[in-house]
Design an enzyme around this catalytic site. Structure first.
Site, PDB file in Angstrom:
ATOM      1  N   ARG A  94     -73.221  19.527  31.862  1.00  0.00           N
ATOM      2  CA  ARG A  94     -73.663  20.612  30.983  1.00  0.00           C
ATOM      3  C   ARG A  94     -72.565  21.266  30.165  1.00  0.00           C
ATOM      4  O   ARG A  94     -72.804  21.846  29.137  1.00  0.00           O
ATOM      5  CB  ARG A  94     -74.394  21.685  31.787  1.00  0.00           C
ATOM      6  N   ASP A 129     -72.397  16.987  36.916  1.00  0.00           N
ATOM      7  CA  ASP A 129     -72.985  17.950  35.999  1.00  0.00           C
ATOM      8  C   ASP A 129     -72.375  17.713  34.618  1.00  0.00           C
ATOM      9  O   ASP A 129     -71.159  17.708  34.484  1.00  0.00           O
ATOM     10  CB  ASP A 129     -72.635  19.366  36.495  1.00  0.00           C
TER      11      ASP A 129
END
Ligand SMILES: [Zn+2]
Length: 421
Positions: free
Chosen positions: A334, A332
């Site tokens: 983000r 991930d």
């Protein structure tokens, strides 16, 4: 052929380390100063380079299209936006979060009100541009129509009209990064952050390394949009119930209804609940972040889908995160560290109902000083069948849920559809 000279800036490239390019008189930016004039306007214009006090240019990821328009001769480089009648439909009042240089680091809180607070600069023909815009709209969403038909949401003529449309305030926010505080948030030296940003974008902004005096970067990345249900100024009032969904873009599901994940159902459920909260005297906010595919992009995401579905044993909840990491190098990307900035922009102090199962999001919000009272997971009946793999994998990885977490053996049994089906 028309004379295109006025479209050209300069026929040769001048290195930004050249001493002529360092203009000692640029307006300084004192990030976090409560008086906007002490803070100073962010000037990223390319039309008068001598005024620039920021790196990068306006428009986020669209800055490259603008360059293309200029190259094609269809855009006048000396164009200054006419801001008449563009001012926000709602005033977002300054609050304590705006005056803390470390609370908001990835957007300019004065960005919606530049034509008012920096009017004297604009009158002197300095090209100061808004990085935030506020307007009004109505949403017409099939899932919302269904929830009205099924009696979960009612028509009140204020938040929900008899057309089944919902009234919202929309706030578009372009990224404006204050590099010293961003470095601090990631526990990095500012110089190290600037060097890596410069190198890993293929040297896109030399000023990151040649102009340490410029502290603000307008990065060429996607924007964020806040949708507010109810009175925008209730967001900062801790006595008013607040429902919030912070949503990361998933074009396949959000727009096209692809059923491999829960993004659109969770988003529309968040909108429904935000509207319901506004109807009972509270306020709702849904913030949409352009961070497609866990900020890895859609190409990577589709590659991962194939890798998941073609692996031995088929797509399974037990190997969900592993496949992403194999393809992308990280599960991930983000980094939810910037996400709470948008909440602090509205001076939100507590959230009654947070629509998110992600611990990364929850931890980032709480760590930034906002209290979260309840976490709301997506109702099971809204989860598409092929998305069960994602949902069970996330629950097993510690995402928030009221349900019991499945054992490894049971996780292996949560299987997605095959590619050819
Ligand atoms: Zn999705």
């Amino acid at each position: 052929m028309a004379n295109k000279d006025f479209m050209k800036r300069n026929s040769h490239v001048i290195l930004t380390s050249h001493s002529n390019q360092i203009f000692k008189e640029v307006v300084p930016i004192h990030w976090g100063e409560s008086d906007p004039h002490q803070r100073g306007p962010v000037i990223a214009t390319l039309s008068e380079k001598e005024n620039r006090n920021a790196i990068g240019s306006h428009g986020g990821s669209y800055t490259v299209y603008r360059a293309l328009s200029i190259a094609a001769g269809t855009f006048d480089v000396s164009h200054k936006p006419d801001l008449e009648n563009t001012e926000p439909t709602n005033i977002i009042k300054p609050g304590p979060s705006w005056f803390d240089p470390e609370k908001i680091v990835s957007l300019d809180p004065w960005g919606a009100h530049v034509s008012e607070v920096f009017k004297d600069y604009i009158d002197k023909k300095v090209n100061v541009q808004p990085t935030i815009a506020v307007t009004q709209a109505r949403l017409s969403i099939p899932e919302i129509h269904k929830s009205i038909d099924e009696g979960r949401l009612s028509i009140d003529g204020k938040v929900v009209f008899d057309t089944k449309d919902i009234k919202v305030t929309k706030v578009a926010i372009d990224p404006v990064w204050y590099l010293p505080s961003i470095a601090k948030r990631f526990n990095l030296e500012e110089g190290e952050l600037r060097r890596v940003l410069y190198q890993e974008t293929g040297g896109m902004f030399p000023e990151l390394v040649t102009r340490p005096d410029l502290k603000v970067l307008l990065p060429p990345i996607g924007s964020s949009t806040a949708y507010i249900f109810g009175d925008i100024n209730d967001l900062s009032n801790p006595d008013v119930e607040l429902t919030c969904r912070v949503h990361d873009e998933c074009n396949g599901s959000d727009v096209f209804g692809s059923d491999i994940c829960t993004c659109r159902p969770y988003l529309t459920y968040g909108i429904e609940d935000a509207a319901r909260t506004a109807q009972r005297g509270g306020v709702g906010i849904v913030i949409y972040f352009r961070k497609e595919g866990r900020a890895l992009g859609e190409v990577t995401k589709f590659l991962v889908y194939n890798a998941r579905k073609r692996q031995e044993g088929g797509d399974s909840a037990s190997t969900y995160f592993e496949r992403t990491e194999c393809v992308a190098g990280v599960q991930d990307a983000r980094f939810q560290e910037f996400m709470p900035d948008a909440l602090h922009y509205f001076n939100i102090k507590k959230i009654d109902n947070l629509h998110s199962m992600s611990n990364m999001k929850y931890d980032a919000i709480v760590k930034s000083g906002i209290e979260v009272k309840n976490r709301i997971s997506i109702p099971n009946e809204l989860i598409p069948e092929d998305a069960l793999v994602e949902m069970e994998a996330k629950k097993a990885a510690g995402y928030f849920t009221e349900d019991k977490v499945k054992s490894d053996a049971k996780l292996r049994k949560v299987q997605g559809r095959k590619l050819e089906e």
